[in-house]
Design an enzyme around this catalytic site. Structure first.
Site, PDB file in Angstrom:
ATOM      1  N   SER A 138       0.869  -1.188   0.000  1.00 11.56           N
ATOM      2  CA  SER A 138       0.000   0.000   0.000  1.00 11.56           C
ATOM      3  C   SER A 138       0.897   1.225   0.000  1.00 11.56           C
ATOM      4  CB  SER A 138      -0.867   0.015   1.267  1.00 11.56           C
ATOM      5  OG  SER A 138      -1.455   1.287   1.473  1.00 11.56           O
ATOM      6  N   TYR A 151      -1.388  -1.111  10.312  1.00 13.59           N
ATOM      7  CA  TYR A 151      -1.529  -1.279   8.861  1.00 13.59           C
ATOM      8  C   TYR A 151      -0.265  -0.790   8.141  1.00 13.59           C
ATOM      9  CZ  TYR A 151      -3.714  -1.234   4.227  1.00 13.59           C
ATOM     10  OH  TYR A 151      -4.023  -1.469   2.898  1.00 13.59           O
TER      11      TYR A 151
HETATM   12  P1  NDP Z   1     -11.224  -6.325   0.064  1.00  8.53           P
HETATM   13  O1  NDP Z   1     -11.627  -6.224   1.502  1.00  8.53           O
HETATM   14  O2  NDP Z   1     -12.175  -5.836  -0.984  1.00  8.53           O
HETATM   15  O3  NDP Z   1     -10.845  -7.840  -0.278  1.00  8.53           O
HETATM   16  C1  NDP Z   1      -9.990  -8.554   0.521  1.00  8.53           C
HETATM   17  C2  NDP Z   1     -10.506  -9.979   0.660  1.00  8.53           C
HETATM   18  O4  NDP Z   1      -9.594 -10.681   1.539  1.00  8.53           O
HETATM   19  C3  NDP Z   1     -11.875 -10.051   1.321  1.00  8.53           C
HETATM   20  O5  NDP Z   1     -12.691 -11.012   0.702  1.00  8.53           O
HETATM   21  C4  NDP Z   1     -11.527 -10.442   2.754  1.00  8.53           C
HETATM   22  O6  NDP Z   1     -12.581 -11.102   3.408  1.00  8.53           O
HETATM   23  C5  NDP Z   1     -10.347 -11.363   2.528  1.00  8.53           C
HETATM   24  N1  NDP Z   1      -9.546 -11.603   3.723  1.00  8.53           N
HETATM   25  C6  NDP Z   1      -9.467 -10.837   4.846  1.00  8.53           C
HETATM   26  N2  NDP Z   1      -8.679 -11.424   5.763  1.00  8.53           N
HETATM   27  C7  NDP Z   1      -8.253 -12.604   5.202  1.00  8.53           C
HETATM   28  C8  NDP Z   1      -7.436 -13.666   5.662  1.00  8.53           C
HETATM   29  N3  NDP Z   1      -6.882 -13.649   6.892  1.00  8.53           N
HETATM   30  N4  NDP Z   1      -7.213 -14.720   4.852  1.00  8.53           N
HETATM   31  C9  NDP Z   1      -7.764 -14.759   3.608  1.00  8.53           C
HETATM   32  N5  NDP Z   1      -8.577 -13.788   3.127  1.00  8.53           N
HETATM   33  C10 NDP Z   1      -8.801 -12.714   3.912  1.00  8.53           C
HETATM   34  O7  NDP Z   1      -9.824  -5.576  -0.006  1.00  8.53           O
HETATM   35  P2  NDP Z   1      -9.020  -4.796  -1.158  1.00  8.53           P
HETATM   36  O8  NDP Z   1      -9.271  -5.358  -2.499  1.00  8.53           O
HETATM   37  O9  NDP Z   1      -9.163  -3.345  -0.892  1.00  8.53           O
HETATM   38  O10 NDP Z   1      -7.553  -5.134  -0.677  1.00  8.53           O
HETATM   39  C11 NDP Z   1      -6.694  -6.058  -1.322  1.00  8.53           C
HETATM   40  C12 NDP Z   1      -5.277  -5.704  -0.906  1.00  8.53           C
HETATM   41  O11 NDP Z   1      -4.955  -4.402  -1.398  1.00  8.53           O
HETATM   42  C13 NDP Z   1      -5.090  -5.638   0.612  1.00  8.53           C
HETATM   43  O12 NDP Z   1      -3.836  -6.178   0.953  1.00  8.53           O
HETATM   44  C14 NDP Z   1      -5.129  -4.141   0.897  1.00  8.53           C
HETATM   45  O13 NDP Z   1      -4.420  -3.813   2.076  1.00  8.53           O
HETATM   46  C15 NDP Z   1      -4.473  -3.592  -0.347  1.00  8.53           C
HETATM   47  N6  NDP Z   1      -4.768  -2.204  -0.636  1.00  8.53           N
HETATM   48  C16 NDP Z   1      -6.028  -1.776  -0.957  1.00  8.53           C
HETATM   49  C17 NDP Z   1      -6.268  -0.448  -1.259  1.00  8.53           C
HETATM   50  C18 NDP Z   1      -7.620   0.080  -1.619  1.00  8.53           C
HETATM   51  O14 NDP Z   1      -7.755   1.309  -1.770  1.00  8.53           O
HETATM   52  N7  NDP Z   1      -8.630  -0.736  -1.793  1.00  8.53           N
HETATM   53  C19 NDP Z   1      -5.172   0.541  -1.202  1.00  8.53           C
HETATM   54  C20 NDP Z   1      -3.894  -0.017  -0.880  1.00  8.53           C
HETATM   55  C21 NDP Z   1      -3.715  -1.334  -0.617  1.00  8.53           C
HETATM   56  P3  NDP Z   1     -13.564 -10.224   4.384  1.00  8.53           P
HETATM   57  O15 NDP Z   1     -14.250  -9.242   3.522  1.00  8.53           O
HETATM   58  O16 NDP Z   1     -14.461 -11.235   5.005  1.00  8.53           O
HETATM   59  O17 NDP Z   1     -12.631  -9.562   5.385  1.00  8.53           O
END
Ligand code: NDP
Length: 252
Positions: A138, A151
């Site tokens: 991120s 985070y």
């Molecule tokens: P989302 O919440 O849309 O998707 C993430 C998915 O991962 C969800 O289905 C979530 O389930 C699942 N998840 C959470 N914890 C676990 C776990 N322990 N094991 C397996 N799956 C898990 O997130 P994003 O698409 O936004 O994020 C994807 C990545 O991008 C992350 O690493 C995030 O930090 C990073 N990111 C995102 C940004 C943004 O603006 N969107 C900006 C910068 C970085 P559930 O919903 O049940 O928690």
């Protein structure tokens, strides 16, 4: 260009991971999405099974035994692993005084330990296939708002884990990292959580690129970094944020 045959995308049931899963399926890869959200996982498989061979493997990436099972299941199903996208992530923003050790461990566990465990157990198969890993960090690895310690630290850890893995696993496995900025997920969530994105002019204008990001902005780079065209790129970090971290801001 040769397409890599099998990818694991953690957190692939929603958001950036879901867009990545779709893109890799469209490239002809088998895709295993590993996610804790079973409702979202099942929906994504139903939505994308027409695009190719997709499988949902329930997995909490912070849990050693579940990650071992994930790798065994993926190898059992697809006979090998060619690409790993460590994308699963959570955020818990809390003032430092209120943030507990449990909060800290939860964020580090999913965001950083999860990437370590998945890389560790996938590594033997990635070595065999001369595969590649992409880690999703991120821009918060590079700059901060208040109350984001766990985070930010987890994402800074991902940037460092990336170059450590690239050196340990080279020359057989390439490992790179992407730092997304603001990525709008409204339309990429499971149906019960889906929202129509609404952005203000100010939201758009604070990005030199003139807009907020979309999951495909990240998925496209993941696709490239996994491909043989990126064969000379490893240990690198790519900021994909519409230029936001390059914009100098003075207080009024
Ligand atoms: P989302 O919440 O849309 O998707 C993430 C998915 O991962 C969800 O289905 C979530 O389930 C699942 N998840 C959470 N914890 C676990 C776990 N322990 N094991 C397996 N799956 C898990 O997130 P994003 O698409 O936004 O994020 C994807 C990545 O991008 C992350 O690493 C995030 O930090 C990073 N990111 C995102 C940004 C943004 O603006 N969107 C900006 C910068 C970085 P559930 O919903 O049940 O928690």
């Amino acid at each position: 260009m040769t397409t890599l045959p099998t990818a694991i995308v953690t957190g692939g049931a929603q958001g950036i991971g879901k867009a990545t899963a779709r893109r890799l399926l469209e490239k002809g890869m088998n895709v295993a999405i590993a996610d804790v959200d079973e409702e979202a996982g099942r929906e994504t498989v139903l939505e994308y099974e027409g695009f190719g061979n997709i499988r949902f493997i329930p997995c909490d990436v912070s849990d050693d035994a579940q990650v071992r099972r994930l790798i065994d299941d993926a190898v059992g199903e697809f006979r090998g692993i060619d690409a790993l996208v460590n994308n699963a992530g959570i955020s818990r923003f809390k003032p430092l005084d209120e943030a507990t050790l449990q909060d800290w461990n939860a964020v580090i566990g999913t965001n950083l330990t999860g990437a370590f465990l998945c890389s560790k157990y996938a590594a033997p198969y990635l070595r065999d296939s001369r595969g590649a890993i992409v880690n999703i960090a991120s821009t918060r690895a590079l700059m901060s708002e208040p109350n984001t310690e766990a985070y930010a630290a987890s994402k800074g850890g991902i940037v460092a884990l990336t170059h450590a893995l690239a050196v340990s696993l080279g020359p057989h496995v390439r490992v790179n990292c992407i730092c997304p900025g603001w990525i709008e997920l409204g339309e990429w969530k499971k149906k019960s959580a889906r929202k129509i994105p609404r952005h203000t002019e100010q939201d758009r204008q604070q990005h030199p690129a003139g807009r907020v990001g979309v999951p495909n902005d990240i998925a496209a780079l993941v696709d490239y970094l996994l491909s043989p065209d990126a064969g000379f790129i490893t240990g690198a970090n790519f900021v994909v944020d519409g230029g936001m971290t390059r914009k100098m801001i003075y207080a009024e």
